[in-house]
Design an enzyme around this catalytic site. Structure first.
Site, PDB file in Angstrom:
ATOM      1  N   ALA A  32      13.286 -24.995   2.408  1.00 21.03           N
ATOM      2  CA  ALA A  32      13.804 -24.392   1.182  1.00 21.03           C
ATOM      3  C   ALA A  32      14.784 -25.351   0.524  1.00 21.03           C
ATOM      4  O   ALA A  32      15.735 -25.807   1.156  1.00 21.03           O
ATOM      5  CB  ALA A  32      14.498 -23.074   1.508  1.00 21.03           C
ATOM      6  N   HIS A  50      11.935 -14.451  -1.754  1.00 19.79           N
ATOM      7  CA  HIS A  50      11.139 -15.462  -1.051  1.00 19.79           C
ATOM      8  C   HIS A  50      11.354 -15.344   0.454  1.00 19.79           C
ATOM      9  O   HIS A  50      10.403 -15.396   1.227  1.00 19.79           O
ATOM     10  CB  HIS A  50      11.519 -16.874  -1.518  1.00 19.79           C
ATOM     11  CG  HIS A  50      10.861 -17.293  -2.787  1.00 19.79           C
ATOM     12  ND1 HIS A  50      10.004 -18.354  -2.849  1.00 19.79           N
ATOM     13  CD2 HIS A  50      10.933 -16.797  -4.043  1.00 19.79           C
ATOM     14  CE1 HIS A  50       9.568 -18.496  -4.102  1.00 19.79           C
ATOM     15  NE2 HIS A  50      10.131 -17.566  -4.835  1.00 19.79           N
ATOM     16  N   GLU A  62      17.012 -25.301   5.505  1.00 20.21           N
ATOM     17  CA  GLU A  62      17.651 -25.355   4.188  1.00 20.21           C
ATOM     18  C   GLU A  62      17.942 -26.822   3.882  1.00 20.21           C
ATOM     19  O   GLU A  62      18.743 -27.452   4.559  1.00 20.21           O
ATOM     20  CB  GLU A  62      18.958 -24.553   4.193  1.00 20.21           C
ATOM     21  CG  GLU A  62      18.792 -23.085   4.583  1.00 20.21           C
ATOM     22  CD  GLU A  62      18.218 -22.216   3.493  1.00 20.21           C
ATOM     23  OE1 GLU A  62      18.295 -22.608   2.304  1.00 20.21           O
ATOM     24  OE2 GLU A  62      17.673 -21.147   3.820  1.00 20.21           O
TER      25      GLU A  62
END
Length: 168
Positions: A32, A50, A62
């Site tokens: 992400a 999401h 992340e």
């Protein structure tokens, strides 16, 4: 196998990319690249939607620095799903991701597992009226062309439907 999934805002590109990633029958790591700016409740809600849609057995990384994407891709075993390249470009001040793009392309070439990348297609939009908008559109157009050149498959998503683009 590298798959590039292009589309405009809210086109359904992420959902289609998730379906492709899940279809490989292997573990999936979701990379992400978006983080909601402080006070941006709408963006935070989109990110939460999401997250909620991802299967519980998928890992998530992340990616909060433009320079880290290639590193993450090199470490992932199994399927890698990057969502999205537009948010990744936005991590870099001035959208200057030339060095990082070279590293991204090298990481894609080195990967053994399937890789699915989601990216914003900005070439179909109105010409941006601001200098910042034009720099972003230029960066995205160049990046999309370079990734598409190494991708085995490229899709354009419009209204939740994917059109297969011709091979390179």
């Amino acid at each position: 196998m590298i798959t590039l999934v292009l589309g405009g805002a809210s086109s359904g590109k992420s959902l289609i990319a998730e379906q492709i990633a899940g279809s490989h029958g292997e573990s999936v790591t979701y990379v992400a690249t978006a983080a909601a700016p402080s006070g941006d409740a709408d963006h935070a809600a989109r990110i939460d939607a999401h997250r909620a849609r991802r299967p519980a057995n998928w890992d998530t990384i992340e990616c909060t620095s433009a320079s880290d994407l290639g590193l993450h891709l090199r470490r992932i075993r199994g399927v890698a799903l990057v969502d999205s390249l537009g948010s990744w470009v936005a991590l870099k001040p001035g959208f200057d991701v030339e060095d990082e793009t070279g590293d991204l392309l090298a990481a894609l070439a080195e990967r053994h597992g399937p890789t699915v990348l989601v990216s914003e297609e900005v070439g179909l939009a109105v010409h941006p009226p601001t200098a910042v908008g034009r720099r972003f559109a230029e960066a995205m157009g160049t990046l999309n062309q370079r990734v598409a050149a190494v991708a085995d498959r490229a899709l354009l998503v419009v209204a939740g439907r994917a059109v297969e683009l011709p091979p390179r």
